[in-house]
Scaffold this active site. Structure first.
Site, PDB file in Angstrom:
ATOM      1  N   PHE A 149      32.493 -22.908  66.662  1.00  0.00           N
ATOM      2  CA  PHE A 149      32.587 -22.982  68.114  1.00  0.00           C
ATOM      3  C   PHE A 149      33.467 -21.896  68.804  1.00  0.00           C
ATOM      4  CE2 PHE A 149      36.296 -25.657  67.714  1.00  0.00           C
ATOM      5  CZ  PHE A 149      37.117 -25.123  69.001  1.00  0.00           C
ATOM      6  N   LYS A 173      22.667 -19.950  62.764  1.00  0.00           N
ATOM      7  CA  LYS A 173      22.639 -21.110  63.139  1.00  0.00           C
ATOM      8  C   LYS A 173      24.038 -21.391  63.972  1.00  0.00           C
ATOM      9  CE  LYS A 173      24.375 -24.746  62.673  1.00  0.00           C
ATOM     10  NZ  LYS A 173      25.448 -25.534  63.728  1.00  0.00           N
ATOM     11  N   GLU A 176      26.677 -26.175  67.505  1.00  0.00           N
ATOM     12  CA  GLU A 176      26.037 -27.028  68.552  1.00  0.00           C
ATOM     13  C   GLU A 176      26.960 -27.121  69.713  1.00  0.00           C
ATOM     14  OE1 GLU A 176      27.252 -27.999  65.671  1.00  0.00           O
ATOM     15  OE2 GLU A 176      28.288 -29.879  65.843  1.00  0.00           O
ATOM     16  N   CYS A 281      41.624 -18.847  64.444  1.00  0.00           N
ATOM     17  CA  CYS A 281      41.890 -19.208  63.230  1.00  0.00           C
ATOM     18  C   CYS A 281      43.281 -18.313  62.775  1.00  0.00           C
ATOM     19  CB  CYS A 281      40.692 -18.960  62.130  1.00  0.00           C
ATOM     20  SG  CYS A 281      40.508 -17.219  61.978  1.00  0.00           S
ATOM     21  N   GLU A 382      46.611 -28.269  60.258  1.00  0.00           N
ATOM     22  CA  GLU A 382      45.832 -27.479  61.395  1.00  0.00           C
ATOM     23  C   GLU A 382      45.814 -28.432  62.572  1.00  0.00           C
ATOM     24  OE1 GLU A 382      41.691 -25.711  60.853  1.00  0.00           O
ATOM     25  OE2 GLU A 382      42.650 -24.057  61.948  1.00  0.00           O
TER      26      GLU A 382
HETATM   27  P1  NAD Z   1      33.320 -27.059  61.981  1.00  0.00           P
HETATM   28  O1  NAD Z   1      33.429 -27.053  60.363  1.00  0.00           O
HETATM   29  O2  NAD Z   1      33.116 -28.273  62.771  1.00  0.00           O
HETATM   30  O3  NAD Z   1      31.781 -26.458  62.311  1.00  0.00           O
HETATM   31  C1  NAD Z   1      31.397 -25.363  61.921  1.00  0.00           C
HETATM   32  C2  NAD Z   1      29.813 -25.279  61.409  1.00  0.00           C
HETATM   33  O4  NAD Z   1      29.447 -26.075  60.440  1.00  0.00           O
HETATM   34  C3  NAD Z   1      29.209 -25.525  62.788  1.00  0.00           C
HETATM   35  O5  NAD Z   1      27.988 -24.887  63.001  1.00  0.00           O
HETATM   36  C4  NAD Z   1      28.649 -26.896  62.420  1.00  0.00           C
HETATM   37  O6  NAD Z   1      27.321 -27.398  62.953  1.00  0.00           O
HETATM   38  C5  NAD Z   1      28.732 -27.127  61.079  1.00  0.00           C
HETATM   39  N1  NAD Z   1      29.130 -28.467  60.236  1.00  0.00           N
HETATM   40  C6  NAD Z   1      29.949 -29.182  60.751  1.00  0.00           C
HETATM   41  N2  NAD Z   1      30.062 -30.415  59.978  1.00  0.00           N
HETATM   42  C7  NAD Z   1      29.261 -30.292  59.281  1.00  0.00           C
HETATM   43  C8  NAD Z   1      28.771 -30.835  58.065  1.00  0.00           C
HETATM   44  N3  NAD Z   1      29.399 -32.163  57.735  1.00  0.00           N
HETATM   45  N4  NAD Z   1      27.921 -30.480  57.180  1.00  0.00           N
HETATM   46  C9  NAD Z   1      27.157 -29.508  57.638  1.00  0.00           C
HETATM   47  N5  NAD Z   1      27.448 -28.570  58.492  1.00  0.00           N
HETATM   48  C10 NAD Z   1      28.520 -28.963  59.259  1.00  0.00           C
HETATM   49  O7  NAD Z   1      34.204 -25.868  62.643  1.00  0.00           O
HETATM   50  P2  NAD Z   1      34.342 -25.818  64.263  1.00  0.00           P
HETATM   51  O8  NAD Z   1      35.216 -26.970  64.805  1.00  0.00           O
HETATM   52  O9  NAD Z   1      33.188 -25.395  64.841  1.00  0.00           O
HETATM   53  O10 NAD Z   1      35.433 -24.528  64.168  1.00  0.00           O
HETATM   54  C11 NAD Z   1      36.978 -24.629  63.903  1.00  0.00           C
HETATM   55  C12 NAD Z   1      37.309 -24.388  62.682  1.00  0.00           C
HETATM   56  O11 NAD Z   1      36.906 -23.120  62.235  1.00  0.00           O
HETATM   57  C13 NAD Z   1      38.855 -24.329  62.464  1.00  0.00           C
HETATM   58  O12 NAD Z   1      39.167 -25.165  61.342  1.00  0.00           O
HETATM   59  C14 NAD Z   1      39.187 -22.774  62.425  1.00  0.00           C
HETATM   60  O13 NAD Z   1      40.308 -22.501  61.761  1.00  0.00           O
HETATM   61  C15 NAD Z   1      38.016 -22.257  61.548  1.00  0.00           C
HETATM   62  N6  NAD Z   1      37.746 -21.108  61.686  1.00  0.00           N
HETATM   63  C16 NAD Z   1      37.956 -20.219  60.664  1.00  0.00           C
HETATM   64  C17 NAD Z   1      37.830 -18.712  60.800  1.00  0.00           C
HETATM   65  C18 NAD Z   1      38.323 -17.839  59.735  1.00  0.00           C
HETATM   66  O14 NAD Z   1      38.089 -16.683  59.542  1.00  0.00           O
HETATM   67  N7  NAD Z   1      38.949 -18.575  58.345  1.00  0.00           N
HETATM   68  C19 NAD Z   1      37.439 -18.269  61.972  1.00  0.00           C
HETATM   69  C20 NAD Z   1      37.239 -19.081  63.041  1.00  0.00           C
HETATM   70  C21 NAD Z   1      37.418 -20.561  62.839  1.00  0.00           C
END
Ligand code: NAD
Length: 489
Positions: A149, A173, A176, A281, A382
């Protein structure tokens, strides 16, 4: 209220989803739209479109493929403010931060326009007499990105322009939580005249992701999100024989040595910790002061946290917006509670923030927790909010040990005027992105966006040459053309 649609085979298509999730403006509490939670049927349709488009797209000369990227770049530039407004509305960051995000997205399009140069193969003549060996880079096939997000505009662009330029077809994708940014970007993609099916958009959450991970036609997957999901995606996609890279979460330390330019360090670390409300991140979430750096840093950072103007990201002069939603605010506040219970001193406490005129927004003011110990949970977990923990140590070596004992390896920064200390830090620290007097060490698009340990699962990263290698597969051809055969012509 804008309806969220899928974009498949060059057309806007109503999803077959029956479940939806509300998308709320985190700055105002206003309901913006509802994301359809698509499943296998929608993913199947997108994969079929991408698969049908593949043969013609991969045989389109790279020089012609990048002409579409030039058009996209021009449209992204022309509509930058409009896209930034949408990012701020659904994601919460300030308008300037949203603009900065889109500049980074555009930078990746620019780099991918150089694909003809980057995708070139290699040839080695006469490995034996009359025998040549040739390395070709060919597209992988249908690829997909699953995005988080916090950078709804930028992160898909770590991959999409490279994948397309290399001759792959694509499915995105988005999260959401923030579907509208890709709706507006796909309206621009729709105008550049790509052949149908080359790039597709499917909305949803876990069900859509699982359908992507299991789809036999989809050959490569890039993911960015939390570590728990990254681990899951990496494992399941790999089990299904796909090429996969998965970026995860982070806990980024910033070390301040007594010889640092203290005013600059305070300003830069505050921007890193509280910019995008700490939801980057690469945000510094742990400041480690060494020796007598402590008191000056502590005083300055508290002042900076207290003075930061928090509010709705579209309002003039606002320096920090809300966090993404109520659940996130609750989780962050609970982590602050836990930190205090374990002995942290809340020098600046952002809990229970209410912004006048935006009482339904999910705001937390900058928070500073001092006196953390390395074993405290809040020093290791985190938080993904505007919370900076402070740890006081006596040497750089101790700081490096603490950093390398942590689970994550996304970014680590050092603030110093000593070249020797900087060299020691960058040499020894186990993290993929290192900042020296830099708070957000985000690599330019022609470098990989790295990450180590629990911050990354895979090998090749997004951006630059890594992306070209990820989105191409190497084929080695050994050819025999002895002199006597060649002489006939
Ligand atoms: P998230 O893991 O909740 O969701 C990311 C994606 O995965 C979304 O599209 C979501 O629909 C999907 N998803 C979520 N749960 C899932 C599951 N159980 N099974 C399958 N798909 C699933 O992450 P978020 O809250 O959207 O983003 C924040 C996180 O992203 C933080 O931990 C941040 O550090 C990390 N992030 C990392 C980087 C990097 O380059 N390392 C960059 C940006 C964000």
């Amino acid at each position: 209220m804008e309806e969220v649609l899928n974009y498949i085979d060059g057309k806007w298509i109503a999803p077959q989803a029956v479940d939806f999730v509300d998308v709320v403006n985190p700055g105002t509490g206003e309901l913006l739209t509802r994301t359809p939670l698509c499943g296998k049927a929608d993913v199947d349709r997108a994969a079929a479109a991408a698969s049908n488009a593949l043969p013609a797209w991969r045989s389109t000369p790279a020089q012609d493929r990048i002409q579409f990227l030039f058009k996209l770049k021009a449209l992204l530039e022309a509509n930058l403010d409009e896209i930034a407004r949408v990012i701020t509305m659904e994601c919460g960051k300030t308008f300037d931060e949203s603009r900065g995000e889109m500049r980074r997205a555009i930078e990746n399009v620019e780099v991918a326009c150089g694909i003809p140069m980057m995708m070139k193969g290699e040839i080695f003549e006469d490995i034996a007499q009359g025998v040549d060996e040739i390395l070709l880079r060919q597209p992988v096939g249908v690829c997909a990105t699953i995005a988080p997000f916090n950078f709804p505009g930028m992160i898909p662009f770590w991959y999409l322009p490279y994948a397309l330029a290399c001759g792959n077809t694509y499915i995105i994708k988005p999260s959401e939580k923030v579907p509208l940014t890709m709706q507006i970007i796909f309206r621009l993609i729709d105008q550049i005249g790509l052949p149908e099916g080359v790039v597709n958009l499917v909305n949803g959450s876990k069900t859509a992701v699982d359908a992507i991970l299991d789809h036999p036609t989809i050959r490569a997957i890039t993911f960015v999100g939390s570590t728990a999901t990254a681990r899951y995606i990496y494992r399941r996609a790999a089990e299904n024989g796909k090429r996969v890279q998965a970026q995860g979460g982070a806990k980024n330390p910033a070390v301040i040595l007594p010889d640092a330019d203290m005013d600059a360090a305070i300003r830069i670390i505050a921007d890193s910790a509280f910019g995008c409300a700490g939801q980057r991140c690469l945000a510094s979430s742990l400041a480690i002061t060494i020796g007598e750096a402590h008191n000056t840093f502590l005083e300055g950072i508290c002042e900076s946290a207290l003075n930061r103007k928090v509010g709705y990201g579209l309002d003039e002069g606002v320096q920090m917006g809300p966090v993404i939603n109520l659940d996130s605010r609750k989780r962050i506040e609970e982590l602050i509670d836990l930190g205090i219970k374990q002995g942290a001193d809340p020098l600046v406490d952002g809990r229970d923030t209410l912004i006048q005129g935006y009482e339904n927004g999910t705001y937390i003011r900058p928070t500073i927790l001092s006196d953390l110990q390395p074993h405290h949970e809040i020093a290791r977990t985190e938080i993904f909010g505007p919370v900076l923990g402070l740890i006081h140590l006596s040497s750089l070596d101790e700081a490096i040990r603490l950093i390398n004992n942590g689970a994550y390896g996304n970014q680590a920064s050092l603030f110093t005027s000593s070249g020797a200390a900087a060299r020691r830090f960058r040499y020894s620290v186990e993290a993929g992105n290192i900042g020296i007097n830099i708070g957000v060490a985000a690599p330019m698009a022609f470098f990989p966006f790295s990450g180590w340990k629990d911050s990354f699962f895979g090998d090749l990263h997004g951006q630059g040459a890594d992306a070209v290698h990820f989105f191409t597969q190497e084929k080695v051809v050994v050819e025999r053309w002895p002199k006597e055969w060649v002489r006939k012509f």
